[in-house]
Design an enzyme around this catalytic site. Structure first.
Site, PDB file in Angstrom:
ATOM      1  N   GLN A  33       4.342   5.790   5.101  1.00 37.54           N
ATOM      2  CA  GLN A  33       3.027   5.147   5.123  1.00 37.54           C
ATOM      3  C   GLN A  33       2.407   5.123   6.529  1.00 37.54           C
ATOM      4  O   GLN A  33       3.092   5.336   7.525  1.00 37.54           O
ATOM      5  CB  GLN A  33       3.114   3.720   4.551  1.00 37.54           C
ATOM      6  CG  GLN A  33       4.507   3.142   4.555  1.00 37.54           C
ATOM      7  CD  GLN A  33       4.819   1.970   3.668  1.00 37.54           C
ATOM      8  OE1 GLN A  33       4.213   1.776   2.630  1.00 37.54           O
ATOM      9  NE2 GLN A  33       5.778   1.183   4.096  1.00 37.54           N
ATOM     10  N   HIS A  64       2.291 -15.957   0.780  1.00 38.62           N
ATOM     11  CA  HIS A  64       3.752 -16.012   0.842  1.00 38.62           C
ATOM     12  C   HIS A  64       4.316 -17.312   0.256  1.00 38.62           C
ATOM     13  O   HIS A  64       5.367 -17.304  -0.375  1.00 38.62           O
ATOM     14  CB  HIS A  64       4.233 -15.777   2.284  1.00 38.62           C
ATOM     15  CG  HIS A  64       3.942 -14.376   2.756  1.00 38.62           C
ATOM     16  ND1 HIS A  64       2.998 -14.073   3.712  1.00 38.62           N
ATOM     17  CD2 HIS A  64       4.444 -13.189   2.343  1.00 38.62           C
ATOM     18  CE1 HIS A  64       2.945 -12.763   3.880  1.00 38.62           C
ATOM     19  NE2 HIS A  64       3.819 -12.209   3.073  1.00 38.62           N
ATOM     20  N   GLU A  88       6.786  -7.730   6.571  1.00 41.27           N
ATOM     21  CA  GLU A  88       6.336  -8.623   7.650  1.00 41.27           C
ATOM     22  C   GLU A  88       7.383  -9.680   8.003  1.00 41.27           C
ATOM     23  O   GLU A  88       7.354 -10.265   9.077  1.00 41.27           O
ATOM     24  CB  GLU A  88       5.062  -9.387   7.266  1.00 41.27           C
ATOM     25  CG  GLU A  88       3.859  -8.559   6.908  1.00 41.27           C
ATOM     26  CD  GLU A  88       3.653  -8.465   5.400  1.00 41.27           C
ATOM     27  OE1 GLU A  88       4.665  -8.343   4.666  1.00 41.27           O
ATOM     28  OE2 GLU A  88       2.498  -8.492   4.959  1.00 41.27           O
ATOM     29  N   ASP A 108      13.881  -3.265   2.554  1.00 40.53           N
ATOM     30  CA  ASP A 108      12.557  -2.627   2.695  1.00 40.53           C
ATOM     31  C   ASP A 108      12.783  -1.142   2.971  1.00 40.53           C
ATOM     32  O   ASP A 108      13.690  -0.767   3.708  1.00 40.53           O
ATOM     33  CB  ASP A 108      11.737  -3.269   3.819  1.00 40.53           C
ATOM     34  CG  ASP A 108      10.259  -2.897   3.726  1.00 40.53           C
ATOM     35  OD1 ASP A 108       9.443  -3.778   3.392  1.00 40.53           O
ATOM     36  OD2 ASP A 108       9.924  -1.709   3.972  1.00 40.53           O
ATOM     37  N   ASP A 140      15.540   2.093  -0.326  1.00 41.69           N
ATOM     38  CA  ASP A 140      14.663   1.978  -1.494  1.00 41.69           C
ATOM     39  C   ASP A 140      15.182   0.854  -2.397  1.00 41.69           C
ATOM     40  O   ASP A 140      16.344   0.872  -2.824  1.00 41.69           O
ATOM     41  CB  ASP A 140      14.690   3.330  -2.236  1.00 41.69           C
ATOM     42  CG  ASP A 140      13.813   3.324  -3.471  1.00 41.69           C
ATOM     43  OD1 ASP A 140      13.145   2.307  -3.748  1.00 41.69           O
ATOM     44  OD2 ASP A 140      13.790   4.362  -4.162  1.00 41.69           O
ATOM     45  N   GLY A 141      14.305  -0.108  -2.675  1.00 43.60           N
ATOM     46  CA  GLY A 141      14.682  -1.253  -3.499  1.00 43.60           C
ATOM     47  C   GLY A 141      15.175  -0.827  -4.871  1.00 43.60           C
ATOM     48  O   GLY A 141      16.091  -1.436  -5.438  1.00 43.60           O
ATOM     49  N   ASP A 158       8.085  -8.326  -3.049  1.00 43.88           N
ATOM     50  CA  ASP A 158       6.898  -8.395  -2.193  1.00 43.88           C
ATOM     51  C   ASP A 158       6.572  -6.964  -1.777  1.00 43.88           C
ATOM     52  O   ASP A 158       6.786  -6.565  -0.631  1.00 43.88           O
ATOM     53  CB  ASP A 158       7.191  -9.289  -0.980  1.00 43.88           C
ATOM     54  CG  ASP A 158       5.964  -9.482  -0.099  1.00 43.88           C
ATOM     55  OD1 ASP A 158       4.860  -9.083  -0.518  1.00 43.88           O
ATOM     56  OD2 ASP A 158       6.112 -10.023   1.002  1.00 43.88           O
TER      57      ASP A 158
END
Ligand code: SAM
Length: 300
Positions: A33, A64, A88, A108, A140-141, A158
């Site tokens: 990204q 959040h 974040e 993440d 990778d989740g 999230d």
């Protein structure tokens, strides 16, 4: 205004919003990204991924807190927590406020977002990455959930929006929620961001339907996010936060949370779980679910 930077964010293929940027503070491109930290004229510092505002200092606490606390306060003694995404570190920050939490695994996909957050987003994570209960994994989740042998009391998603061909769209499907169910302890629950009732109402409702199909119990909340220029939604599975009264929420916050909340309390809880009539009607009308064969995408 010539010479100023504007973020032009497309909410749908026929609508964009412009936010005036004072300064671009940092910019990086990862293999997944395009990441930017900017100073918005109106919202202060903000994180943008692939042209979409992820959160800003002006209102990240709303997003959040509403993602995390209704789920964790609905569970008896949430101790072992899994977060997927959440670069974040602000979801992590909110989870760590719960006194019952002993261990949080955060997965993440993008190391560059994490390094970026550690370097520039201290106001978001407030040191949460260094907490002794935190275990940070870059990966990778989807794959992590398929491969882990561990069980969790709560799983919080999230993730970036389900955009076609993105890294996250498969994590909004029935097949994925079934995998999550397999790694949840008895009486555990999940929470996911569920896109915007303003710009993608069908996606919001479909995420709710899909969670309900798998977990049987599902709830939906919403709030207004000025930095997203619209309503934002969340869906919870395996729990029923809306059945908790204003006083019960306030009491649980008093007993179970260390640290201050800025948005969520018994009163905001009632507002966030009281969906307006036209949205409730869409829950009645749309009976789609999201599967790997036919995933639901935000219009982009
Ligand atoms: N608040 C946000 C929004 O507006 O959509 C989402 C926050 S967060 C920055 C999204 C995170 O999801 C990013 O850090 C991104 O790297 C992560 N992500 C995307 N796909 C993923 C995947 N398959 N597994 C784990 N993390 C993923």
């Amino acid at each position: 205004m010539l010479g100023w930077h504007w973020l032009i964010e497309w909410q749908t293929p026929y609508e964009f919003h412009g936010h005036l940027i004072d300064k671009v503070l940092a910019e990086e491109k990862s293999s997944y990204q395009h990441i930017m930290l900017v100073e918005f004229k109106r919202f202060g510092k903000g994180l943008i991924i692939d042209g979409k505002v992820q959160s800003t200092l002006y209102d990240e606490h709303i997003y959040h807190e509403l993602l995390v606390h209704p789920l964790l306060l609905s569970l008896d003694n949430p101790s072992n927590i899994l977060i997927l995404g959440g670069g974040e570190g602000a979801t992590l920050r909110e989870v760590l406020k719960h006194k019952s939490v002993r261990r949080v695994t955060m997965v993440d996909i993008d190391e560059k977002v994490i390094n970026f957050a550690k370097k520039y987003l201290h106001e978001w994570h407030q040191g949460a990455f260094e907490d002794s209960r935190t275990k940070l994994i870059i990966g990778d989740g989807y794959k992590f959930v398929e491969e882990t042998n561990e069980k969790y009391d709560a799983i919080i998603l999230d993730l970036t929006d389900p955009i076609k061909d993105s890294t996250s769209y498969k994590l909004y499907t029935k097949e994925f929620y079934e995998k999550l169910k397999r790694i949840l302890n008895n009486n555990g629950g999940i929470a996911t961001q569920a896109t915007s009732p303003s710009f993608s109402l069908e996606v919001y409702v479909t995420i709710y339907n899909t969670v309900k199909e798998v977990f049987k119990r599902a709830s939906a909340s919403y709030t207004y996010m000025a930095s997203f220029d619209g309503l934002w939604g969340f869906v919870y599975g395996g729990v029923s936060p809306e059945s908790l009264s204003k006083d019960e929420i306030d009491e649980r916050i008093r007993q179970r949370i260390a640290g201050k909340l800025r948005y969520y309390d018994g009163y905001s809880h009632q507002i966030s779980f009281s969906l307006p009539k036209y949205i409730r009607q869409e829950f009645e009308r749309i009976n789609k679910i999201s599967t790997e064969k036919e995933p639901i995408y935000v219009p982009a």
